[in-house]
Design a protein around this motif. Structure first.
Motif, PDB file in Angstrom:
ATOM      1  N   SER A   1       0.844  -1.193   0.000  1.00 25.42           N
ATOM      2  CA  SER A   1       0.000   0.000   0.000  1.00 25.42           C
ATOM      3  C   SER A   1       0.883   1.248   0.000  1.00 25.42           C
ATOM      4  N   LEU A   2       0.331   2.310  -0.575  1.00 27.55           N
ATOM      5  CA  LEU A   2       1.013   3.604  -0.576  1.00 27.55           C
ATOM      6  C   LEU A   2       0.244   4.634   0.249  1.00 27.55           C
ATOM      7  N   ASP A   3      -0.617   4.147   1.102  1.00 28.39           N
ATOM      8  CA  ASP A   3      -1.358   5.007   2.030  1.00 28.39           C
ATOM      9  C   ASP A   3      -0.598   5.026   3.357  1.00 28.39           C
ATOM     10  N   THR A   4      -0.173   6.213   3.780  1.00 30.19           N
ATOM     11  CA  THR A   4       0.648   6.327   4.991  1.00 30.19           C
ATOM     12  C   THR A   4      -0.065   5.752   6.206  1.00 30.19           C
ATOM     13  N   ARG A   5      -1.335   6.051   6.389  1.00 28.53           N
ATOM     14  CA  ARG A   5      -2.067   5.554   7.553  1.00 28.53           C
ATOM     15  C   ARG A   5      -2.173   4.037   7.535  1.00 28.53           C
TER      16      ARG A   5
END
Length: 682
Positions: A210-214
């Motif tokens: 994933s490239l979503d920080t959260r």
């Protein structure tokens, strides 16, 4: 190796008389061997296993002490545990220590058990010397053709020639059981490493997926905790110079205002400033003051027994443009109970930190692209307009458009709710005119009274005392005046002395007259005050206050205290209701647009089966703060008393003020829109 095989080998050859003639000794040895075999099956950690093994071996041989030496990762023998006798080799001088090291090296190399008599020396340089006054029994623990440990026992000297041989045979059997434990432990470590490798691969695949920080931070915290084996893992991200927790294992929603959260962020900020990993409690003696202070504050709050904080850095750019390391966050691992495996988890923590900083750096770099989130949302929504999904998408979109149009175009009545009570329009509150005590109550709840009718009688003991004093002084002065007048008119003044006395009595008479005048005025003022003690009704009407006797009987009151209320129940009635301050603006706007009275619909709480009508007559210009209700505005409405079946002062009312028509969306969602404007957009 089974314990029965070991006992069989021990009994295959004749043993010393000390062992062979005592049946209870054999039974005791049998029990100890079974107990040691049980230790092997327990799967204890090495330090605990060697301690228990040495303790049982020393007790079995009735020895005075012993030691266990274990080969470490560097190949050197290190003391694992010890039961220290009075003359152990490692406690002697330099020569004894040197001889002991050579003895251990010889046994480790030859893999043979030895029995060394007290004060024995060897010929040559073999190093098998025993400079102590004790019998030394030493045996290697051999596993996979390698000496893994050495057990040495310090025994009392014996005169029986065959006793050392029996001791050594038992010690050799114990070492074979210890070798079984070592092989089982190595097998368990290999299995654990294989499982850890698979788990680490799954962890790496998850955080780089994933490239979503959260989402990456959430995966690092939760999957990293199970991989490392600690009690809690936290991930923080840097926003400028401020550290903010992004995820905590086992927690879905973070409380940013919690004391523990703020103290942990303060600790992370201090560690990131130094840009060096922090380990607690190993380094507390050498920490800078700012880190040590933040660390102690957080430990006192969280009660963590062990923790480490590792700064996470962005990887260096391949072109070399990035000259210095940039800290993007931090990884925090915590133990709330002492763990013997925390030191073994350090390589895993470093590996997790390395992969985490790479995944977080990639996510941050992706999110720094303009409109990256919007583009990702559009990409994820492409399936809605493909193939068989397109008709369903159009149908749902049409339904949503129709619903939105209805919310905007359809008009319905817009009302503002309020709660109030029914009261006579003409009513007065009766207050205490002076300080005093309620002496007499002449009315009750619901009594009809006339204007000026006495309601209450107050009593002032001080006033009564003062009036009695003035009355007494007044009577005394009158008697004095009568006496002076009688003496002055008693006869003619014949002599000069008599004339002087006459003039003196005349002057005294004038003084007494003036005193009488002042006392009369004081008595008149006291009579007026006495009159004020009678509380009268200001209007003709009905007593509205409930249970007047219980409320006021023998009660001391002060001037200005509310005593009771009187209202004209036969005259016009009105509706007093309170509207929340954040809704009164709709009422004022509707009144300004209508230019006339606003209609009010209300229901009585005691009979809500029917609705009644009223009209807004007056809106207060001020806002009152009511306990447990917040700021509210008083709105008064006129009503037709003949339309009500029965009137009861103070009857509770649920009312709605009609403020014209608005769109359905505004009527349903205006509270949400006001909250957005005041709490988000403001």
């Amino acid at each position: 190796m089974h314990c029965g095989d070991i006992l069989g080998r021990m009994t295959a050859e004749p043993l010393p008389a000390e062992f062979a003639t005592d049946t209870s000794t054999w039974q005791h040895l049998d029990d100890l061997v079974d107990e040691i075999a049980g230790l092997v099956r327990l799967g204890l950690v090495p330090r605990e296993f060697w301690r228990r093994l040495l303790d049982r071996t020393v007790r079995a041989l009735a020895a005075v002490g012993g030691s266990v030496w274990v080969r470490g990762a560097d190949g050197r023998l290190a003391l694992a545990c010890q039961i220290e006798p009075d003359h152990a080799p490692q406690n002697g001088g330099f020569e004894i220590g040197r001889h002991h090291e050579r003895l251990l090296a010889h046994v480790a190399e030859t893999k043979l058990a030895l029995s060394l008599p007290p004060r024995s020396t060897s010929s040559g340089d073999s190093g098998v010397d025993n400079p102590t006054p004790l019998l030394l029994l030493i045996s290697p623990v051999v596993s996979d053709e390698e000496t893994r440990a050495i057990i040495e026992i310090f025994q009392r000297p014996t005169d029986t020639p065959t006793a050392p041989e029996g001791y050594l045979r038992f010690l050799t059997a114990v070492c074979e059981l210890a070798a079984d434990y070592d092989r089982q432990r190595q097998l368990a470590e290999l299995r654990q490493r294989a499982g850890t490798r698979i788990q680490f691969e799954d962890f790496t695949r998850a955080i780089h997926g994933s490239l979503d920080t959260r989402r990456v931070a959430y995966t690092v915290a939760n999957d990293g905790r199970s991989l490392i084996g600690c009690d809690r893992v936290s991930v923080a991200m840097m926003h400028g110079r401020r550290a903010r927790l992004a995820s905590v294992s086992g927690v879905e929603t973070l409380n940013a205002r919690a004391s523990s959260t703020r103290k942990l962020e303060c600790l992370i900020r201090a560690v990131v400033t130094v840009d060096a990993p922090l380990s607690y409690p190993d380094e507390t003696g050498t920490l800078p003051p700012q880190i040590d202070e933040a660390l102690q504050a957080y430990v006192d709050e969280s009660h963590a027994r062990q923790l480490c904080v590792i700064p996470l850095h962005a990887p260096e750019k391949p072109d070399g443009q990035q000259q210095e390391s940039v800290v993007i966050g931090a990884l925090v691992c915590e133990y709330f109970t002492p763990s013997l495996e925390s030191a073994a988890a350090e390589p895993l923590i470093d590996a997790v930190a390395a992969q985490s900083e790479l995944a977080l750096a990639n996510a941050l770099q992706y999110e720094s692209v303009p409109l990256a989130r919007l583009w990702r949302s559009v990409t994820n929504a492409r399936w809605l307009v493909r193939g068989r999904t397109l008709p369903k998408t159009l149908l749902v979109a049409s339904a949503i458009a129709a619903a939105v149009a209805a919310l905007v175009l359809v008009k319905i009545d817009f009302t503002v709710a309020g709660r109030g009570e029914l009261l006579p329009e003409q009513r007065r509150d009766v207050f205490a005119p002076v300080d005093g005590v309620i002496a007499e109550i002449r009315v009750a709840h619901g009594d009809t009274v006339a204007k000026g009718q006495p309601l209450l009688i107050l009593r002032q003991p001080q006033l009564e005392l003062e009036r009695a004093r003035v009355t007494g002084e007044l009577q005394t002065a009158r008697k004095r005046l009568a006496a002076l007048q009688a003496s002055r008119f008693g006869g003619a003044a014949a002599s000069a002395e008599a004339r002087d006395q006459y003039h003196q009595r005349s002057a005294e008479e004038e003084e007494v007259k003036e005193a009488l005048k002042g006392l009369a005025e004081q008595l008149s003022a006291l009579d007026r005050q006495q009159t004020q003690l009678t509380v009268q009704s200001p209007i003709a009407g009905q007593v509205l206050t409930w249970d007047v006797t219980q409320l006021l009987e023998s009660r001391p009151v002060q001037r200005g205290h509310l005593l009771l209320s009187v209202g004209d129940a036969e005259g016009p009635w009105e509706l007093e209701m309170r509207v929340d301050d954040d809704r009164i603006g709709h009422v004022l706007d509707a009144r300004r647009e209508a230019g006339e009275f606003l209609d009010v619909s209300y229901r009585l709480a005691m009979s809500p089966d029917r609705a009644y009508e009223a009209q807004v007559r007056e809106i207060a210009m001020t806002t009152d703060v009511i306990d447990n209700a917040g700021p509210q505005v008083l709105v008064t409405a006129s009503l037709d008393r003949n339309s009500l079946p029965r009137l009861r002062p103070g009857a509770s009312v649920i009312a709605k003020i009609h403020c014209g028509q608005r769109s359905v969306g505004y009527v349903w969602l205006h509270d949400l829109w006001d909250a957005v404007r005041t709490r988000v957009l403001f």
